[in-house]
Write a protein that holds these residues in place. Structure first.
Motif, mmCIF file in Angstrom:
data_model
loop_
_atom_site.group_PDB
_atom_site.id
_atom_site.type_symbol
_atom_site.label_atom_id
_atom_site.label_comp_id
_atom_site.label_asym_id
_atom_site.label_seq_id
_atom_site.Cartn_x
_atom_site.Cartn_y
_atom_site.Cartn_z
ATOM 1 N N THR A 83 0.841 -1.185 0.000
ATOM 2 C CA THR A 83 0.000 0.000 0.000
ATOM 3 C C THR A 83 0.881 1.241 0.000
ATOM 4 O OG1 THR A 83 -1.490 -1.268 1.370
ATOM 5 C CG2 THR A 83 -1.924 1.089 1.221
ATOM 6 N N PRO A 84 0.542 2.232 -0.845
ATOM 7 C CA PRO A 84 1.339 3.461 -0.851
ATOM 8 C C PRO A 84 1.466 4.026 0.569
ATOM 9 C CG PRO A 84 -0.267 3.492 -2.620
ATOM 10 C CD PRO A 84 -0.553 2.265 -1.806
ATOM 11 N N GLY A 85 2.671 4.472 0.886
ATOM 12 C CA GLY A 85 2.900 4.999 2.226
ATOM 13 C C GLY A 85 3.499 3.973 3.166
ATOM 14 N N MET A 86 3.403 2.702 2.798
ATOM 15 C CA MET A 86 3.980 1.675 3.670
ATOM 16 C C MET A 86 5.492 1.579 3.487
ATOM 17 S SD MET A 86 1.891 0.461 5.708
ATOM 18 C CE MET A 86 2.927 -0.835 6.350
ATOM 19 N N GLY A 87 5.984 2.034 2.338
ATOM 20 C CA GLY A 87 7.423 1.983 2.110
ATOM 21 C C GLY A 87 7.848 0.639 1.550
ATOM 22 N N GLY A 88 9.062 0.619 0.978
ATOM 23 C CA GLY A 88 9.578 -0.566 0.308
ATOM 24 C C GLY A 88 9.715 -1.767 1.222
ATOM 25 N N GLN A 89 9.837 -1.499 2.532
ATOM 26 C CA GLN A 89 10.048 -2.612 3.445
ATOM 27 C C GLN A 89 8.853 -3.543 3.510
ATOM 28 O OE1 GLN A 89 11.529 -1.617 7.335
ATOM 29 N NE2 GLN A 89 12.678 0.095 6.523
ATOM 30 N N ALA A 90 7.695 -3.060 3.069
ATOM 31 C CA ALA A 90 6.494 -3.893 3.128
ATOM 32 C C ALA A 90 6.378 -4.800 1.911
ATOM 33 C CB ALA A 90 5.252 -3.009 3.246
ATOM 34 N N ARG A 91 7.278 -4.645 0.936
ATOM 35 C CA ARG A 91 7.210 -5.507 -0.242
ATOM 36 C C ARG A 91 7.817 -6.876 0.076
ATOM 37 N NH1 ARG A 91 8.692 -4.216 -6.569
ATOM 38 N NH2 ARG A 91 8.477 -6.379 -7.244
ATOM 39 N N LEU A 92 7.049 -7.908 -0.181
ATOM 40 C CA LEU A 92 7.467 -9.253 0.202
ATOM 41 C C LEU A 92 7.864 -10.113 -0.985
ATOM 42 C CD1 LEU A 92 4.577 -10.017 2.733
ATOM 43 C CD2 LEU A 92 6.831 -9.085 3.239
ATOM 44 N N VAL A 93 7.510 -9.657 -2.179
ATOM 45 C CA VAL A 93 7.630 -10.536 -3.346
ATOM 46 C C VAL A 93 8.348 -9.810 -4.483
ATOM 47 C CG1 VAL A 93 6.285 -11.707 -5.144
ATOM 48 C CG2 VAL A 93 5.577 -11.880 -2.753
ATOM 49 N N GLY A 94 9.190 -10.554 -5.200
ATOM 50 C CA GLY A 94 9.842 -10.025 -6.398
ATOM 51 C C GLY A 94 11.271 -9.604 -6.143
ATOM 52 N N GLY A 95 11.890 -9.019 -7.171
ATOM 53 C CA GLY A 95 13.226 -8.463 -7.030
ATOM 54 C C GLY A 95 14.366 -9.425 -7.306
ATOM 55 N N GLN A 96 14.036 -10.694 -7.615
ATOM 56 C CA GLN A 96 15.134 -11.628 -7.875
ATOM 57 C C GLN A 96 15.883 -11.197 -9.132
ATOM 58 O OE1 GLN A 96 13.776 -15.750 -7.674
ATOM 59 N NE2 GLN A 96 12.397 -15.166 -6.020
ATOM 60 N N GLY A 97 17.195 -11.182 -9.038
ATOM 61 C CA GLY A 97 18.013 -10.765 -10.171
ATOM 62 C C GLY A 97 18.314 -9.275 -10.204
ATOM 63 N N THR A 98 17.769 -8.520 -9.243
ATOM 64 C CA THR A 98 17.992 -7.062 -9.269
ATOM 65 C C THR A 98 19.116 -6.616 -8.343
ATOM 66 O OG1 THR A 98 16.463 -6.601 -7.466
ATOM 67 C CG2 THR A 98 15.526 -6.675 -9.693
ATOM 68 N N LEU A 99 19.599 -7.503 -7.487
ATOM 69 C CA LEU A 99 20.481 -7.041 -6.409
ATOM 70 C C LEU A 99 21.799 -6.462 -6.907
ATOM 71 C CD1 LEU A 99 19.997 -9.657 -3.559
ATOM 72 C CD2 LEU A 99 18.787 -7.514 -3.951
ATOM 73 N N SER A 100 22.289 -6.947 -8.041
ATOM 74 C CA SER A 100 23.576 -6.435 -8.506
ATOM 75 C C SER A 100 23.397 -5.239 -9.444
ATOM 76 C CB SER A 100 24.358 -7.546 -9.202
ATOM 77 O OG SER A 100 23.588 -8.068 -10.258
#
Lengths: 246, 406
Positions: A83-100
């Motif tokens: 939900t907008p306003g919750m911040g990125g820390q509330a995202r639980l899913v996705g992002g694989q392959g983005t760390l580098s």
């Protein structure tokens, strides 16, 4: 009397003083021995091997129903759209392959090396906006006064959670499934959960974390420190700070 | 955060302060009577400085408005991942030590206070201090409160953790410690036993008084020089274990995702410093003599040297350090400066007892092996960002943040 000769008295006094000093080393620090039940109620940490996980089980399918009821309000329907306003820390899913990349998306699925952390954190801290009554603790933070949200402990005085062990296994399974780490019908329990291979388990943690053995006098410090050493060459005196991207 | 939201939050925070005053009178009657009533928080700085961002309540120390090296307890920074300040009755609070130990023990606060106490001056800084994340791209910090306000320094009083660990008898293979809070999220962190036996303290006193509620009353774990998140507040449980437990905040938020891999367990903080006067949004009324002053620190030990440049980095001179200098503590520095009325950049850099030097942002760019635009484009939340802070003085005597502006 011979034995009270000065030669003897002084060493005897030194010896007594040493004994007294030893007695003051606070080997007896007070406190009392806790009961088994007291330890059990408080010892909620689950380590990467999952030794502490309780009996129970759940699947992503079951977890999805619970997630919609209790979690989607903040984390979004599948955990990927907080939900907008919750911040990125509330995202639980996705992002694989983005760390580098320059645009890393840090989620349990992309970043966390052990699935046990998900189980541990749901039990100790979620869901955020419900409480287990605990007469011993209230909150005095201005935040709850400003927002009017009811906040309180997620664990009761004797360690009971809002959620059953089955529910926590099911929710953990749902988050793992949404991250494409396990199948929807995979049963998560105390045996299977610690064996889940997280995408970031072996890839990118540096420095590797060999368990350090503690010895007196050994200095701690294995990380790569973002410092410069005295031997680094200074930059030319006219070099400018980095240009801003507007 | 857009400006509407920012404005709203500022108003909300101010309203909160007013509410707090109104309610403090009735606080004593609610629930268990606390043994110490803290009353309203009249701090004028936090009306504007306290913001609720993505589930986190942040309060920063107004570094330009404090003197010496001690931060007044009520101005100590606080970052709150909705852990919320618990209202703990110290008479009922307990500390449990268990796990891989010969004699598990449970303590009352009275029992802990009966043990030999030490008082030591140490700073605590948030790992994210001086890098404000994504938001700083659109709204670069204007003042030193905004840029570096998540560091504070107190005289802490308590018992050495080694006293208790020696008494309970750590078993062979017990190499780590889980420290856990009594707060609503049961915040937990893994601590290497080496640190616990070195200089870790269990503190109940802050600057001569009881530790403030938002700083962990009645008991806090103090790990001198280590990132703030590990200094567990409202401490109630210590468990000796064989390995790190990879808790949520040590594998998630408080990690550094670097281009060649993820660093976790950041532990001791790099050397840092910042000029607090003159700093962002200050105004120099005209050419003349000014006393540049600021604060330096390092998780690696004592501040050994602070250099100041007043000519946009061309030359550096040693500043005077105020004594006494404590290890892993704020260190006050100063230097007289004659401003000639011309535009220039003033900045400071710290060298600690190990010889580690605070890098410029250009040097940090090399250390991270990134391109110069990285800091302004990445979605990463960066920890241990300890770049030299440049302040630009314009011809009118106004001071601006020049971290990312040439």
């Amino acid at each position: 009397m011979q034995c009270f000769k000065r030669d003897h008295v002084v060493p005897a006094m030194v010896l007594l003083a040493c004994l007294a000093a030893q007695a003051q080393q606070w080997t007896d620090v007070g406190g009392r021995t806790p009961t088994k039940e007291e330890i059990q109620a408080w010892a909620i940490s689950v380590g990467p091997e999952g030794k502490e996980l309780p009996p129970g089980s759940g699947t992503a399918k079951e977890g999805g129903v619970l997630f919609k009821q209790m979690c989607a309000g903040c984390h979004g329907p599948t955990g990927a759209e907080p939900t907008p306003g919750m911040g990125g820390q509330a995202r639980l899913v996705g992002g694989q392959g983005t760390l580098s990349t320059y645009l890393p998306v840090k989620t349990p699925g992309s970043l966390w090396p052990f699935a046990t952390t998900i189980w541990d954190f749901i039990r100790r801290a979620m869901p955020e906006y419900q409480i287990v009554p605990d007469p011993g603790v209230s909150n005095i933070d201005a935040y709850s006064r400003i927002t009017g949200k009811t906040m309180g402990p997620r664990l009761g005085p004797t360690g009971e959670s809002l959620l059953s062990a089955d529910q926590i296994y099911a929710l953990t399974a749902f988050i793992l499934f949404e991250n494409d780490i396990i199948k929807e019908d995979a049963v998560m329990n105390r045996e299977t959960l610690p064996k889940v291979q997280m995408p970031n388990r072996n890839g990118v943690f540096r420095p590797a974390i060999p368990t350090p053995v503690w010895k007196p006098g050994v200095e701690w410090g294995t990380r790569i420190r973002p410092h410069i050493s005295p031997n680094s060459k200074p930059l030319p005196p006219n070099s400018k700070p980095v240009n801003a991207t507007p | 955060m857009n400006s509407d939201r920012r404005q709203f939050l500022k108003r909300a925070a101010l309203a909160g302060v007013a509410l707090e005053g109104a309610r403090s009178a009735s606080a004593q009657t609610a629930g268990d009577t606390p043994d110490l009533t803290w009353g309203a928080n009249p701090n004028p700085f936090w009306g504007a400085a306290s913001e609720h961002i993505g589930g986190t309540v942040e309060r920063s120390t107004p570094l330009a408005d404090i003197y010496g090296i001690i931060t007044p307890s009520e101005l100590h920074f606080s970052i709150n991942h909705e852990n919320l300040t618990p209202n703990i009755n110290a008479h009922k609070h307990r500390l449990l030590i268990h796990g891989m130990v010969d004699r598990p023990l449970i303590f009352t606060m009275e029992e802990l206070k009966r043990l030999p106490s030490v008082s030591r001056v140490h700073y605590i800084a948030c790992g994210g201090n001086s890098y404000l994340g994504l938001d700083s791209r659109k709204n670069p910090p204007k003042t030193v409160l905004e840029s570096h306000g998540k560091t504070s320094c107190s005289e802490w009083t308590g018992v050495t953790l080694s006293t208790l660990l020696n008494a309970v008898g750590v078993q062979k293979g017990g190499n780590w410690l889980i420290a856990e809070s009594a707060d609503v999220k049961r915040h937990a962190m893994s601590i290497p036993l080496a640190k616990a036996m070195d200089d870790a303290l269990l503190v109940y006193g802050q600057n001569g008084g009881p530790i403030r509620p938002e700083q962990g009353y009645p008991l806090r774990l103090l790990l001198p020089g280590w990132e703030g998140i590990r200094n567990v507040k409202w401490l109630r449980r210590l468990q000796v274990v064989d390995q790190p437990y990879f808790s949520r905040y040590e594998v998630g938020t408080y990690t550094n995702v670097m281009p060649d891999g993820v660093r976790l367990f950041l532990f001791d903080a790099a050397p840092g410093s910042v000029i607090t006067y003159p700093s962002g949004q200050h105004h120099l009324p005209g050419p003349g003599l000014y006393n540049i002053t600021g604060l330096a620190w390092s998780g690696g030990g004592a501040v050994h040297k602070v250099e100041i440049s007043v000519d946009s980095g061309r030359t550096w001179k040693n500043a005077q350090l105020q004594e006494p200098i404590f290890r892993k503590a704020h260190t006050r520095f100063q230097m007289a400066w004659k401003w000639n009325g011309q535009e220039t950049v003033i900045q400071s850099r710290c060298t600690d007892e190990k010889g580690d030097i605070q890098p410029t942002v250009a040097e940090l760019t090399k250390i991270w092996n990134v391109t110069p635009d990285y800091w302004q484009t990445t979605t990463n939340n960066i920890h241990d960002f300890n770049a030299v802070q440049p302040w630009r003085v314009d011809r009118e005597g106004n001071i601006h943040n020049a971290m990312f502006q040439a």
